[in-house]
Design a protein around this motif. Structure first.
Motif, PDB file in Angstrom:
ATOM      1  N   PRO A  50       0.823  -1.217   0.000  1.00 17.48           N
ATOM      2  CA  PRO A  50       0.000   0.000   0.000  1.00 17.48           C
ATOM      3  C   PRO A  50       0.856   1.265   0.000  1.00 17.48           C
ATOM      4  CG  PRO A  50       0.032  -0.981   2.186  1.00 17.48           C
ATOM      5  CD  PRO A  50       0.782  -1.920   1.277  1.00 17.48           C
ATOM      6  N   ALA A  51       0.273   2.356  -0.431  1.00 15.53           N
ATOM      7  CA  ALA A  51       0.935   3.661  -0.356  1.00 15.53           C
ATOM      8  C   ALA A  51       1.264   3.953   1.104  1.00 15.53           C
ATOM      9  CB  ALA A  51       0.026   4.740  -0.929  1.00 15.53           C
ATOM     10  N   GLY A  52       2.387   4.587   1.328  1.00  9.86           N
ATOM     11  CA  GLY A  52       2.801   4.913   2.687  1.00  9.86           C
ATOM     12  C   GLY A  52       3.824   3.939   3.246  1.00  9.86           C
ATOM     13  N   ASP A  53       3.944   2.764   2.654  1.00 13.59           N
ATOM     14  CA  ASP A  53       4.932   1.772   3.078  1.00 13.59           C
ATOM     15  C   ASP A  53       6.073   1.743   2.070  1.00 13.59           C
ATOM     16  OD1 ASP A  53       3.567   0.933   5.331  1.00 13.59           O
ATOM     17  OD2 ASP A  53       2.529  -0.677   4.282  1.00 13.59           O
ATOM     18  N   ARG A  54       7.274   1.568   2.567  1.00 13.56           N
ATOM     19  CA  ARG A  54       8.446   1.455   1.691  1.00 13.56           C
ATOM     20  C   ARG A  54       8.822  -0.002   1.485  1.00 13.56           C
ATOM     21  NH1 ARG A  54      14.333   4.383   2.434  1.00 13.56           N
ATOM     22  NH2 ARG A  54      15.487   2.760   1.350  1.00 13.56           N
ATOM     23  N   TRP A  55       8.567  -0.846   2.477  1.00 10.45           N
ATOM     24  CA  TRP A  55       8.976  -2.245   2.431  1.00 10.45           C
ATOM     25  C   TRP A  55       7.779  -3.161   2.280  1.00 10.45           C
ATOM     26  CZ3 TRP A  55      10.894   1.321   5.889  1.00 10.45           C
ATOM     27  CH2 TRP A  55      12.243   1.647   5.743  1.00 10.45           C
ATOM     28  N   TYR A  56       8.037  -4.351   1.711  1.00  9.50           N
ATOM     29  CA  TYR A  56       7.004  -5.394   1.653  1.00  9.50           C
ATOM     30  C   TYR A  56       7.660  -6.714   2.010  1.00  9.50           C
ATOM     31  CZ  TYR A  56       3.554  -8.736   0.343  1.00  9.50           C
ATOM     32  OH  TYR A  56       2.663  -9.765   0.406  1.00  9.50           O
ATOM     33  N   PRO A  57       7.075  -7.455   2.953  1.00  9.23           N
ATOM     34  CA  PRO A  57       5.991  -7.023   3.838  1.00  9.23           C
ATOM     35  C   PRO A  57       6.507  -6.031   4.871  1.00  9.23           C
ATOM     36  CG  PRO A  57       6.652  -9.278   4.370  1.00  9.23           C
ATOM     37  CD  PRO A  57       7.467  -8.844   3.183  1.00  9.23           C
ATOM     38  N   ASN A  58       5.592  -5.261   5.435  1.00  7.75           N
ATOM     39  CA  ASN A  58       5.983  -4.197   6.357  1.00  7.75           C
ATOM     40  C   ASN A  58       5.165  -4.242   7.643  1.00  7.75           C
ATOM     41  OD1 ASN A  58       7.327  -1.977   7.357  1.00  7.75           O
ATOM     42  ND2 ASN A  58       5.974  -0.509   6.366  1.00  7.75           N
ATOM     43  N   ASN A  59       4.997  -5.429   8.203  1.00  6.53           N
ATOM     44  CA  ASN A  59       4.253  -5.495   9.458  1.00  6.53           C
ATOM     45  C   ASN A  59       5.167  -5.747  10.649  1.00  6.53           C
ATOM     46  OD1 ASN A  59       4.908  -8.175   9.331  1.00  6.53           O
ATOM     47  ND2 ASN A  59       2.846  -8.892   8.912  1.00  6.53           N
ATOM     48  N   GLY A  60       6.471  -5.775  10.415  1.00  2.00           N
ATOM     49  CA  GLY A  60       7.422  -5.907  11.509  1.00  2.00           C
ATOM     50  C   GLY A  60       7.729  -7.318  11.951  1.00  2.00           C
ATOM     51  N   SER A  61       6.905  -8.288  11.598  1.00  2.86           N
ATOM     52  CA  SER A  61       7.173  -9.649  12.052  1.00  2.86           C
ATOM     53  C   SER A  61       7.190 -10.678  10.922  1.00  2.86           C
ATOM     54  CB  SER A  61       6.132 -10.073  13.094  1.00  2.86           C
ATOM     55  OG  SER A  61       4.844 -10.074  12.510  1.00  2.86           O
ATOM     56  N   THR A  62       6.733 -10.324   9.745  1.00  6.36           N
ATOM     57  CA  THR A  62       6.668 -11.267   8.639  1.00  6.36           C
ATOM     58  C   THR A  62       7.782 -11.007   7.639  1.00  6.36           C
ATOM     59  OG1 THR A  62       4.274 -11.379   8.847  1.00  6.36           O
ATOM     60  CG2 THR A  62       5.196 -12.141   6.778  1.00  6.36           C
ATOM     61  N   THR A  63       8.386 -12.084   7.147  1.00  8.54           N
ATOM     62  CA  THR A  63       9.351 -11.988   6.066  1.00  8.54           C
ATOM     63  C   THR A  63       8.925 -12.959   4.973  1.00  8.54           C
ATOM     64  OG1 THR A  63      10.769 -13.675   7.076  1.00  8.54           O
ATOM     65  CG2 THR A  63      11.306 -11.366   7.553  1.00  8.54           C
ATOM     66  N   LEU A  64       9.488 -12.792   3.797  1.00 11.10           N
ATOM     67  CA  LEU A  64       9.303 -13.743   2.703  1.00 11.10           C
ATOM     68  C   LEU A  64      10.436 -14.754   2.805  1.00 11.10           C
ATOM     69  CD1 LEU A  64       8.612 -11.045  -0.034  1.00 11.10           C
ATOM     70  CD2 LEU A  64       6.932 -12.309   1.327  1.00 11.10           C
ATOM     71  N   THR A  65      10.265 -15.938   2.213  1.00  6.15           N
ATOM     72  CA  THR A  65      11.277 -16.983   2.296  1.00  6.15           C
ATOM     73  C   THR A  65      11.492 -17.604   0.924  1.00  6.15           C
ATOM     74  OG1 THR A  65      10.576 -17.468   4.564  1.00  6.15           O
ATOM     75  CG2 THR A  65      11.934 -19.122   3.480  1.00  6.15           C
ATOM     76  N   THR A  66      12.752 -17.753   0.538  1.00  5.17           N
ATOM     77  CA  THR A  66      13.060 -18.383  -0.741  1.00  5.17           C
ATOM     78  C   THR A  66      12.800 -19.889  -0.665  1.00  5.17           C
ATOM     79  OG1 THR A  66      15.383 -18.674  -0.140  1.00  5.17           O
ATOM     80  CG2 THR A  66      14.798 -16.671  -1.365  1.00  5.17           C
ATOM     81  N   THR A  67      12.573 -20.488  -1.832  1.00  9.48           N
ATOM     82  CA  THR A  67      12.315 -21.923  -1.938  1.00  9.48           C
ATOM     83  C   THR A  67      13.316 -22.545  -2.907  1.00  9.48           C
ATOM     84  OG1 THR A  67      10.838 -21.747  -3.830  1.00  9.48           O
ATOM     85  CG2 THR A  67       9.840 -21.460  -1.639  1.00  9.48           C
ATOM     86  N   SER A  68      13.208 -23.827  -3.108  1.00  8.91           N
ATOM     87  CA  SER A  68      14.064 -24.524  -4.064  1.00  8.91           C
ATOM     88  C   SER A  68      13.572 -24.327  -5.500  1.00  8.91           C
ATOM     89  CB  SER A  68      14.128 -26.016  -3.725  1.00  8.91           C
ATOM     90  OG  SER A  68      12.832 -26.582  -3.779  1.00  8.91           O
ATOM     91  N   ASN A  69      12.466 -23.616  -5.689  1.00  9.27           N
ATOM     92  CA  ASN A  69      11.935 -23.393  -7.038  1.00  9.27           C
ATOM     93  C   ASN A  69      12.801 -22.438  -7.856  1.00  9.27           C
ATOM     94  OD1 ASN A  69       9.732 -25.015  -6.451  1.00  9.27           O
ATOM     95  ND2 ASN A  69       8.494 -23.303  -5.761  1.00  9.27           N
ATOM     96  N   CYS A  70      13.498 -21.522  -7.193  1.00 10.27           N
ATOM     97  CA  CYS A  70      14.303 -20.507  -7.884  1.00 10.27           C
ATOM     98  C   CYS A  70      15.667 -20.390  -7.213  1.00 10.27           C
ATOM     99  CB  CYS A  70      13.643 -19.136  -7.801  1.00 10.27           C
ATOM    100  SG  CYS A  70      11.964 -19.035  -8.433  1.00 10.27           S
ATOM    101  N   ASN A  71      16.680 -20.065  -7.999  1.00 12.92           N
ATOM    102  CA  ASN A  71      17.998 -19.760  -7.430  1.00 12.92           C
ATOM    103  C   ASN A  71      18.132 -18.282  -7.113  1.00 12.92           C
ATOM    104  OD1 ASN A  71      18.946 -22.388  -7.627  1.00 12.92           O
ATOM    105  ND2 ASN A  71      19.588 -22.096  -9.735  1.00 12.92           N
ATOM    106  N   ASP A  72      17.219 -17.487  -7.645  1.00 17.88           N
ATOM    107  CA  ASP A  72      17.285 -16.040  -7.526  1.00 17.88           C
ATOM    108  C   ASP A  72      15.990 -15.500  -6.906  1.00 17.88           C
ATOM    109  OD1 ASP A  72      19.668 -16.230  -9.066  1.00 17.88           O
ATOM    110  OD2 ASP A  72      18.493 -16.120 -10.912  1.00 17.88           O
ATOM    111  N   ILE A  73      16.007 -14.239  -6.536  1.00 17.12           N
ATOM    112  CA  ILE A  73      14.785 -13.546  -6.116  1.00 17.12           C
ATOM    113  C   ILE A  73      14.384 -12.640  -7.279  1.00 17.12           C
ATOM    114  CG2 ILE A  73      13.784 -11.881  -4.503  1.00 17.12           C
ATOM    115  CD1 ILE A  73      15.736 -12.978  -2.382  1.00 17.12           C
ATOM    116  N   ASN A  74      13.172 -12.836  -7.763  1.00 12.23           N
ATOM    117  CA  ASN A  74      12.667 -12.158  -8.948  1.00 12.23           C
ATOM    118  C   ASN A  74      11.383 -11.415  -8.617  1.00 12.23           C
ATOM    119  OD1 ASN A  74      14.377 -13.880 -11.022  1.00 12.23           O
ATOM    120  ND2 ASN A  74      13.410 -15.322  -9.616  1.00 12.23           N
ATOM    121  N   ILE A  75      11.133 -10.332  -9.357  1.00 10.94           N
ATOM    122  CA  ILE A  75       9.901  -9.580  -9.161  1.00 10.94           C
ATOM    123  C   ILE A  75       9.358  -9.138 -10.517  1.00 10.94           C
ATOM    124  CG2 ILE A  75      10.971  -7.302  -8.878  1.00 10.94           C
ATOM    125  CD1 ILE A  75       8.884  -6.969  -6.469  1.00 10.94           C
ATOM    126  N   LYS A  76       8.038  -9.110 -10.617  1.00  4.20           N
ATOM    127  CA  LYS A  76       7.347  -8.644 -11.827  1.00  4.20           C
ATOM    128  C   LYS A  76       6.265  -7.672 -11.364  1.00  4.20           C
ATOM    129  CE  LYS A  76       4.842 -10.431 -15.843  1.00  4.20           C
ATOM    130  NZ  LYS A  76       4.261 -11.668 -16.424  1.00  4.20           N
TER     131      LYS A  76
END
Length: 121
Positions: free
Chosen positions: A34-60
């Protein structure tokens, strides 16, 4: 760069072959910052986690944006990439390469403008 094999990508767009792309991008997850946030996720306790599906972190993203990744180490400390990449609307962009499976991270958009799209990692 951070310990544990984390390195910044040197190219601006993904160049994975067809089989890799199908496996990696086929497991993409939606995000909505959402507008007003710089980071995603930005709730202070949640992070994203990489899997074995990709060797890289990608965004579209649905709109062109500047983006970096902040990695969380097991000690709880955070390491953020020192430079931002331009991720163009509707195109896959590699934000970080050779990232270990199970790595916790968040996206740093460097802007508080709303943004949405999908990511794979």
């Amino acid at each position: 760069m951070a310990a544990g094999g984390l390195t910044a990508a040197t190219t601006s767009t993904a160049t994975a072959g067809p089989l890799t792309a199908q496996s990696c991008y086929g497991s993409a997850k939606s995000y909505s910052k959402p507008a007003g946030d710089r980071w995603y996720p930005n709730n202070g306790s949640t992070t994203l986690t990489t899997t074995s599906n990709c060797n890289d972190i990608n965004i579209k993203p649905n709109t062109t944006t500047r983006i970096a990744v902040c990695f969380y180490q097991s000690s709880g400390s955070r390491y953020c990439q020192s430079s931002f990449k331009t991720a163009y609307a509707g195109q896959w962009t590699v934000v970080a390469t050779d990232v270990l499976d199970g790595t916790r991270f968040i996206f740093d958009f460097g802007s508080t403008t709303a943004n949405s799209g999908v990511w794979a990692g």
